[in-house]
Design an enzyme around this catalytic site. Structure first.
Site, PDB file in Angstrom:
ATOM      1  N   GLN A 112       0.811  -1.215   0.000  1.00 31.29           N
ATOM      2  CA  GLN A 112       0.000   0.000   0.000  1.00 31.29           C
ATOM      3  C   GLN A 112       0.845   1.267   0.000  1.00 31.29           C
ATOM      4  O   GLN A 112       1.981   1.280   0.471  1.00 31.29           O
ATOM      5  CB  GLN A 112      -0.947   0.010   1.199  1.00 31.29           C
ATOM      6  CG  GLN A 112      -2.159  -0.861   0.972  1.00 31.29           C
ATOM      7  CD  GLN A 112      -3.303  -0.562   1.925  1.00 31.29           C
ATOM      8  OE1 GLN A 112      -3.985  -1.458   2.348  1.00 31.29           O
ATOM      9  NE2 GLN A 112      -3.543   0.693   2.238  1.00 31.29           N
ATOM     10  N   SER A 139       3.941  -6.810   2.388  1.00 31.82           N
ATOM     11  CA  SER A 139       2.565  -6.854   2.875  1.00 31.82           C
ATOM     12  C   SER A 139       1.622  -7.316   1.766  1.00 31.82           C
ATOM     13  O   SER A 139       1.700  -8.450   1.308  1.00 31.82           O
ATOM     14  CB  SER A 139       2.170  -5.473   3.429  1.00 31.82           C
ATOM     15  OG  SER A 139       0.914  -5.509   4.042  1.00 31.82           O
ATOM     16  N   LEU A 140       0.744  -6.429   1.308  1.00 33.41           N
ATOM     17  CA  LEU A 140      -0.158  -6.739   0.196  1.00 33.41           C
ATOM     18  C   LEU A 140       0.572  -7.358  -0.989  1.00 33.41           C
ATOM     19  O   LEU A 140       0.059  -8.255  -1.676  1.00 33.41           O
ATOM     20  CB  LEU A 140      -0.838  -5.440  -0.233  1.00 33.41           C
ATOM     21  CG  LEU A 140      -1.470  -5.406  -1.631  1.00 33.41           C
ATOM     22  CD1 LEU A 140      -2.721  -6.231  -1.646  1.00 33.41           C
ATOM     23  CD2 LEU A 140      -1.719  -3.981  -2.057  1.00 33.41           C
ATOM     24  N   ARG A 184      -9.712  -8.468   1.751  1.00 25.80           N
ATOM     25  CA  ARG A 184      -8.712  -8.115   2.760  1.00 25.80           C
ATOM     26  C   ARG A 184      -8.777  -6.619   3.062  1.00 25.80           C
ATOM     27  O   ARG A 184      -8.765  -6.198   4.220  1.00 25.80           O
ATOM     28  CB  ARG A 184      -7.320  -8.500   2.255  1.00 25.80           C
ATOM     29  CG  ARG A 184      -6.154  -8.225   3.192  1.00 25.80           C
ATOM     30  CD  ARG A 184      -4.877  -8.696   2.501  1.00 25.80           C
ATOM     31  NE  ARG A 184      -3.672  -8.586   3.322  1.00 25.80           N
ATOM     32  CZ  ARG A 184      -2.839  -7.560   3.330  1.00 25.80           C
ATOM     33  NH1 ARG A 184      -3.087  -6.503   2.560  1.00 25.80           N
ATOM     34  NH2 ARG A 184      -1.749  -7.573   4.088  1.00 25.80           N
ATOM     35  N   HIS A 202      -0.896  -4.430  10.530  1.00 21.60           N
ATOM     36  CA  HIS A 202       0.146  -5.341  11.019  1.00 21.60           C
ATOM     37  C   HIS A 202       0.372  -5.258  12.521  1.00 21.60           C
ATOM     38  O   HIS A 202       1.499  -5.175  12.995  1.00 21.60           O
ATOM     39  CB  HIS A 202       1.450  -5.117  10.246  1.00 21.60           C
ATOM     40  CG  HIS A 202       1.341  -5.499   8.815  1.00 21.60           C
ATOM     41  ND1 HIS A 202       1.206  -6.801   8.397  1.00 21.60           N
ATOM     42  CD2 HIS A 202       1.295  -4.736   7.694  1.00 21.60           C
ATOM     43  CE1 HIS A 202       1.100  -6.838   7.086  1.00 21.60           C
ATOM     44  NE2 HIS A 202       1.136  -5.589   6.631  1.00 21.60           N
ATOM     45  N   GLN A 221       0.052 -13.011   8.413  1.00 22.41           N
ATOM     46  CA  GLN A 221       0.630 -11.749   7.972  1.00 22.41           C
ATOM     47  C   GLN A 221      -0.229 -10.551   8.361  1.00 22.41           C
ATOM     48  O   GLN A 221       0.278  -9.452   8.586  1.00 22.41           O
ATOM     49  CB  GLN A 221       0.811 -11.794   6.447  1.00 22.41           C
ATOM     50  CG  GLN A 221       1.514 -10.615   5.835  1.00 22.41           C
ATOM     51  CD  GLN A 221       0.868 -10.198   4.535  1.00 22.41           C
ATOM     52  OE1 GLN A 221      -0.278  -9.790   4.502  1.00 22.41           O
ATOM     53  NE2 GLN A 221       1.607 -10.317   3.452  1.00 22.41           N
TER      54      GLN A 221
END
Length: 311
Positions: A10, A90-91, A115, A199, A248
């Site tokens: 992101q 991440s993503l 998500r 997170h 995650q």
């Protein structure tokens, strides 16, 4: 040349991302067609915005997957190259798994749309915050533990992005308390403009909400390993992927270790696919002297091809 493919997360978005390669390369057009079918209206938003709507987590996540993979597919066809390993921030881990063949593009787009919706809904606006900290990660970890023990609230390590760049995440009061303590130690603290505290354990509702979809998805044999954010270990067994993507959501992104793991797997060239060059910059800080490329436009693909032919 042994390539590690990198896929951004992101805040690497921009209106128009992925459009130039789609105009020139059929394989990129195919990716955007699949994206539009999976998330109707997404390609128009990517092409023309508005930016504030594209920035919404539920839109931004599948849009970044689509844009990154449009570039990746065009690069792969035009150069004839295949990575030896991959990772995503991440993503971006979802994009890495599409590149490796673990997930279909349709599945990754559907999962990241859900998500994004769940992560945005997990914490009410204003309740959570995130800050980047420049300095010794051990000090950051110690201060977070002290603040949590004091009962102020949740504040945890979200990202270990570079040797001296750590991101903290949690309840606003706890993040503010940790930030004050870290500044008193001489560390630089930069509040981040985010829509939710990602997170950290506050994302548990999102983790629980996404688990059924992750478990129901089809995972296929992987053509190369993907390094998982939450463990910084190379994954070659597709049966492990759902659990790692679930963990995650609330776990730390161990990016420093992940990049080091890619190098240990034999990667000597790191290629970031998508708009911006955040990961490229982080790799240079983690592995000074590493060969890096950012590939986003047709010109980037052409330049990479010429560089590769020259080696």
């Amino acid at each position: 040349m042994k390539i590690a493919a990198l896929f951004p997360g992101q805040n690497s978005h921009a209106v128009g991302m992925g459009q130039a390669v789609a105009v020139q390369f059929a394989e990129a057009q195919d990716v955007l067609r699949v994206a539009e079918a999976a998330v109707p209206g997404l390609t128009a938003l990517m092409h023309a915005g508005p930016l504030d709507e594209l920035t919404l987590t539920a839109n931004q996540q599948p849009a970044l997957v689509a844009a990154s993979l449009a570039v990746y597919r065009a690069w792969q066809v035009q150069t004839g190259l295949t990575p030896v390993c991959a990772a995503g921030h991440s993503l971006g881990e979802y994009s890495a798994h599409v590149a490796a063949g673990t997930l279909s593009l349709e599945a990754a787009l559907t999962l990241t749309r859900r998500r994004g919706e769940l992560m945005q809904a997990a914490v009410p606006p204003g309740v959570g915050a995130m800050s980047a900290v420049i300095g010794d990660p051990a000090s950051v970890r110690e201060v977070c533990a002290q603040v949590q023990a004091s009962g102020v609230g949740v504040v945890e390590i979200a990202n270990l992005n570079a040797p001296t760049q750590t991101v903290i995440s949690g309840q606003t009061a706890a993040v503010d308390a940790a930030s004050s303590a870290l500044r008193a130690l001489g560390l630089k603290v930069i509040p981040l403009k985010v829509s939710a505290p990602f997170h950290c354990s506050l994302m548990q509702p999102a983790r629980l909400g996404l688990t059924p979809a992750l478990e129901a998805a089809e995972y296929r044999a992987m053509s190369f390993p993907v390094v998982a954010n939450v463990t910084a270990e190379a994954v070659s067994d597709a049966s492990q992927v759902a659990g790692l993507l679930e963990r995650q959501i609330t776990g730390s992104v161990r990016w420093v270790e992940s990049v080091q793991r890619l190098a240990a797997l034999g990667a000597d060239t790191f290629v970031e696919f998508g708009h911006g060059a955040v990961l490229t910059g982080l790799v240079r800080r983690i592995l000074p002297g590493a060969t890096t490329y950012n590939v986003h436009t047709p010109e980037d693909i052409a330049a990479f091809g010429m560089a590769g032919l020259g080696e």
